[in-house]
Design a protein around this motif. Sequence first.
Motif, PDB file in Angstrom:
ATOM      1  N   GLY A  84      48.482 -15.455 -19.454  1.00 40.54           N
ATOM      2  CA  GLY A  84      47.898 -14.573 -18.334  1.00 40.54           C
ATOM      3  C   GLY A  84      47.270 -15.318 -16.957  1.00 40.54           C
ATOM      4  N   LEU A  85      47.520 -16.555 -16.930  1.00 41.42           N
ATOM      5  CA  LEU A  85      47.175 -17.347 -15.712  1.00 41.42           C
ATOM      6  C   LEU A  85      48.127 -18.156 -14.992  1.00 41.42           C
ATOM      7  N   ARG A  86      49.398 -17.781 -15.403  1.00 39.11           N
ATOM      8  CA  ARG A  86      50.478 -18.374 -14.840  1.00 39.11           C
ATOM      9  C   ARG A  86      50.762 -17.889 -13.215  1.00 39.11           C
ATOM     10  N   TYR A  87      50.665 -18.709 -12.514  1.00 37.96           N
ATOM     11  CA  TYR A  87      50.803 -18.300 -11.220  1.00 37.96           C
ATOM     12  C   TYR A  87      52.283 -18.721 -10.453  1.00 37.96           C
ATOM     13  N   ASP A  88      52.471 -18.629  -9.239  1.00 36.57           N
ATOM     14  CA  ASP A  88      53.743 -18.693  -8.798  1.00 36.57           C
ATOM     15  C   ASP A  88      54.454 -20.070  -9.035  1.00 36.57           C
ATOM     16  N   LYS A  89      53.591 -21.188  -9.119  1.00 38.92           N
ATOM     17  CA  LYS A  89      54.272 -22.405  -9.257  1.00 38.92           C
ATOM     18  C   LYS A  89      54.736 -22.681 -10.793  1.00 38.92           C
ATOM     19  N   VAL A  90      53.952 -22.013 -11.544  1.00 41.55           N
ATOM     20  CA  VAL A  90      54.271 -22.097 -13.068  1.00 41.55           C
ATOM     21  C   VAL A  90      55.505 -21.402 -13.437  1.00 41.55           C
ATOM     22  N   GLN A  91      55.477 -20.199 -12.782  1.00 41.03           N
ATOM     23  CA  GLN A  91      56.742 -19.481 -13.193  1.00 41.03           C
ATOM     24  C   GLN A  91      57.790 -20.039 -12.454  1.00 41.03           C
ATOM     25  N   GLN A  92      57.779 -20.607 -11.306  1.00 39.96           N
ATOM     26  CA  GLN A  92      59.072 -21.469 -10.929  1.00 39.96           C
ATOM     27  C   GLN A  92      59.267 -22.374 -11.770  1.00 39.96           C
ATOM     28  N   ALA A  93      58.367 -23.195 -12.505  1.00 38.86           N
ATOM     29  CA  ALA A  93      58.737 -24.073 -13.211  1.00 38.86           C
ATOM     30  C   ALA A  93      59.377 -23.716 -14.431  1.00 38.86           C
ATOM     31  N   ASP A  94      58.886 -22.582 -15.004  1.00 36.59           N
ATOM     32  CA  ASP A  94      59.465 -22.018 -16.231  1.00 36.59           C
ATOM     33  C   ASP A  94      60.926 -21.629 -16.129  1.00 36.59           C
ATOM     34  N   GLU A  95      61.353 -21.108 -14.851  1.00 33.29           N
ATOM     35  CA  GLU A  95      62.697 -20.732 -14.532  1.00 33.29           C
ATOM     36  C   GLU A  95      63.779 -22.026 -14.383  1.00 33.29           C
ATOM     37  N   GLU A  96      62.944 -23.126 -13.994  1.00 33.55           N
ATOM     38  CA  GLU A  96      63.723 -24.356 -13.809  1.00 33.55           C
ATOM     39  C   GLU A  96      64.028 -24.925 -15.245  1.00 33.55           C
ATOM     40  N   ILE A  97      62.947 -24.873 -16.080  1.00 31.66           N
ATOM     41  CA  ILE A  97      63.118 -25.463 -17.551  1.00 31.66           C
ATOM     42  C   ILE A  97      64.166 -24.607 -18.158  1.00 31.66           C
ATOM     43  N   ARG A  98      64.102 -23.213 -18.064  1.00 35.81           N
ATOM     44  CA  ARG A  98      65.146 -22.365 -18.745  1.00 35.81           C
ATOM     45  C   ARG A  98      66.634 -22.846 -18.211  1.00 35.81           C
ATOM     46  N   THR A  99      66.864 -22.997 -16.813  1.00 34.27           N
ATOM     47  CA  THR A  99      68.222 -23.032 -16.127  1.00 34.27           C
ATOM     48  C   THR A  99      68.525 -24.657 -16.342  1.00 34.27           C
ATOM     49  N   LYS A 100      67.787 -25.651 -15.924  1.00 30.66           N
ATOM     50  CA  LYS A 100      68.335 -26.862 -16.161  1.00 30.66           C
ATOM     51  C   LYS A 100      68.200 -27.509 -17.445  1.00 30.66           C
ATOM     52  N   TYR A 101      67.297 -27.261 -18.101  1.00 33.23           N
ATOM     53  CA  TYR A 101      66.852 -28.074 -19.282  1.00 33.23           C
ATOM     54  C   TYR A 101      66.908 -27.411 -20.626  1.00 33.23           C
TER      55      TYR A 101
END
Length: 820
Positions: free
Chosen positions: A202-219
């Motif tokens: 519930g506290l995930r702001y834009d920087k966290v959301q971008q990291a989540d996408e990078e983790i899914r895509t690259k790692y």
Amino acid sequence: MMNKRLLCSVVALVMAGSVGASADDQALKDASSSGVGVQPSQVETPTRPNDSGYFVVPDPLYETLLSDQPALSITPYWGGNTKYRERYSGYADKFAYRYVWDEQWSEIAPYSMAALGMPSAESIKHHVPTIETILAYSTDVAPKIIDDKTANWILDPRWQDEYVRRAVELAEEYRGKTDQLWALLAGDEMYESAAIKIPPMGLRYDKVQQADEEIRTKYGFGKYGMPESDTDADPFRRIAHRRWVIDQLEALFARTNKAVKEVNPEMKLISPDFSGAAPMCDLGRLSNYFDLVMFQSWDIFEPLANQVSTGCDTKIISDLSTVPVSALVQNTIGRAQIPGIEDIRERYSQAYRNGADGITICAEEWYEFEIGHPRYNYPAKWRAMLEIADLAKSMRKVRLPVADSAVLLSEYTMYTFRWPQVTAEDHREIYAIYTLLGPLTRSWFTFVSDRQLERSPLDVGKYKAIYIPLAKYESAETLSRVEDYIRAGGTVICADPEAFSWNIDGTPLAERWAKITGVSFGEARQGSVLAKTVKKPALALNGTCSFPVAGYSVKNLAAGVKPLMEFEDGAPAVLIRPYGKGRVIQFASNPLMVSPTLSSPVNDLFRQLQKAVGAKVGHDVWRFKLPELKTKLQWPPVSPVGTVCLTNNFVMMEGASALHGSANQATKGTYEVRASDDGSLIEGPVAFDAGKLTNRWLAYQTRREFREPDPAKWTLNLDRPAVATFDLGGSYPLERIVLFHTGTLPQVNISASTDGKEWIPQGQWPGHADGLDVCDSTMKLTGNFRYLKINFSAPKTPGDKGVLSEVEIWAHAEGNGRNP
């Protein structure tokens, strides 16, 4: 600083103790209001520190095992007494012991230490360089969403920018002054207790959301993003996330190293202080950006593997690091039994014999946070640690053999654990294999991680065997490296029947591993755990072994696979198969799932395995031990001889036991404090055992971990002229009076009386300013008296305030009977 799983248990203890604390508080309140003393109760059974039952090297060596290379020239010092002045002063007020800031620095000055904290006038005066942490985990540069919204998510780019900025600021400020600020510490447990923390959904702001996408895509191979919470146990999300975290930290440390060295090449950079049980974070990469790796060791009394875990942690970190390492040896009281002096000597010896370039002296009592330093809660231990620090000044490195075998550390498997460490509590395999191959067999091996294998192959000519203690989750690249090693002529001994079950991309690897071992496993067995070697085994083994669990039944065996050991029901227990020019040995049940003991049959099995593959056993390096210490433990501690404490508040502390010593005499006396100007009552009449000025024993009884001191409960303010009158209940041959005080002590006049009417002057102090220091002032007394009066003059400067923590009144022991 301490391992956070331990911290959780500490918090649980604190919560469990809160009821007791309330009862103590109420007893103090009732006694103070009624004037009836609380009689000292021996709530704390004195416990002798334990020097028995701990791992002992029976045939120690020292000088002959030292090389010509010097060890680490500076010993880092981790002690809150030289960093948290206000906190230590507050606790010294509560328990009424001497705490003088200048003396804290002067005490460690002779030992070539570099102390945690920023430079101060005192550190510079005593020529003690310091080590400052670059940045706390809580700043205003990014949202606080971690740890109940008290800390930043440190992988926010803004936090990392501030981190680099602060490092450069410190490096520039102390350019040419590394004798004042010697090193910058990356952070405390930065990887395992901070970077891997998961931002709440519930506290995930834009920087966290971008990291989540990078983790899914690259790692995460397009499938696995950031875990949903810290407790999300999906193994592939954890693997993907922690691979990303390590890459982020590497980029941060590389930036920091470059920026700091550009402005101050002499400034040392110390790695994050890794917590105990050797966290898995691809140290082979991260260590490249530091001058020194600092790490904590794990160490408790049971089982055997935990007794030698300081050595295991040291060997792992030393083998993986590309730069020198400093072992922060834990001797803290509260995990299990209390360490004895010989135990302490052994723990530091383990660090050196396993490859440490130096040691870090840790003088923090994590489970005795109020009395937070061994100087106060275990003086003999502190003296022993200073002895070891003195030895470290001129220490030479231990001569280490050349490793002829290796142990594979499956970092990917450990990424799937809640805490990515090798601790014996959750998964005992790493500590067990170290104990068997090292202290018990005395072979010399090296730890090699899967992340290292991905970058460079194993040298088949270098290692006679590679042991795999656990490796359920692995990369296909690592499996290829292992297969190449076997094909080229190496021997792999795999203790884990579940090894190479899964690829880190979520696809199975088991079939591929089965093609190499020639073994595939089916259901879990229900039979006996006792196994014995077969007749005429393909490898020179002979004997029996009891396995921790029944293991797995064999589903398929390829041609050429032969049993080395069988369970009592005839099922295969250990199998061997030639493969290429080499061979692979596979266990059907993992013998490493419990800690070995000194007499375990598994000891002989692994000794035979090492000999069978041609690895040397019996290396002398395992006999290395620091010289015997001069410090000896006096137990029980001896009370002062020749005098008795009439205020009944003399407390000795040794080995975590607070002792209300035999020097105390329960006079059942009372005192009162009144304002000198108007005679108004400030405190009392109150019994010695309950009054603020004489209740030290009660303070020790009510101590709790992580409790803040409450000055109003334990001390008396001297912000106005006052007089304290003590009634000893009878006449005694007085010898001395001791005041414990802080702040600005006003002028003090002491007088004594036999009848409370005629007062005989005893002497005076002119008064002085102590600041935050807690000092003890002693005045000699003479004559037989029942009453003692302390007159405190008005502060010299309006607004000045002194604090009186405790008063001790002492009499000569001879002829000290009460004279009504």
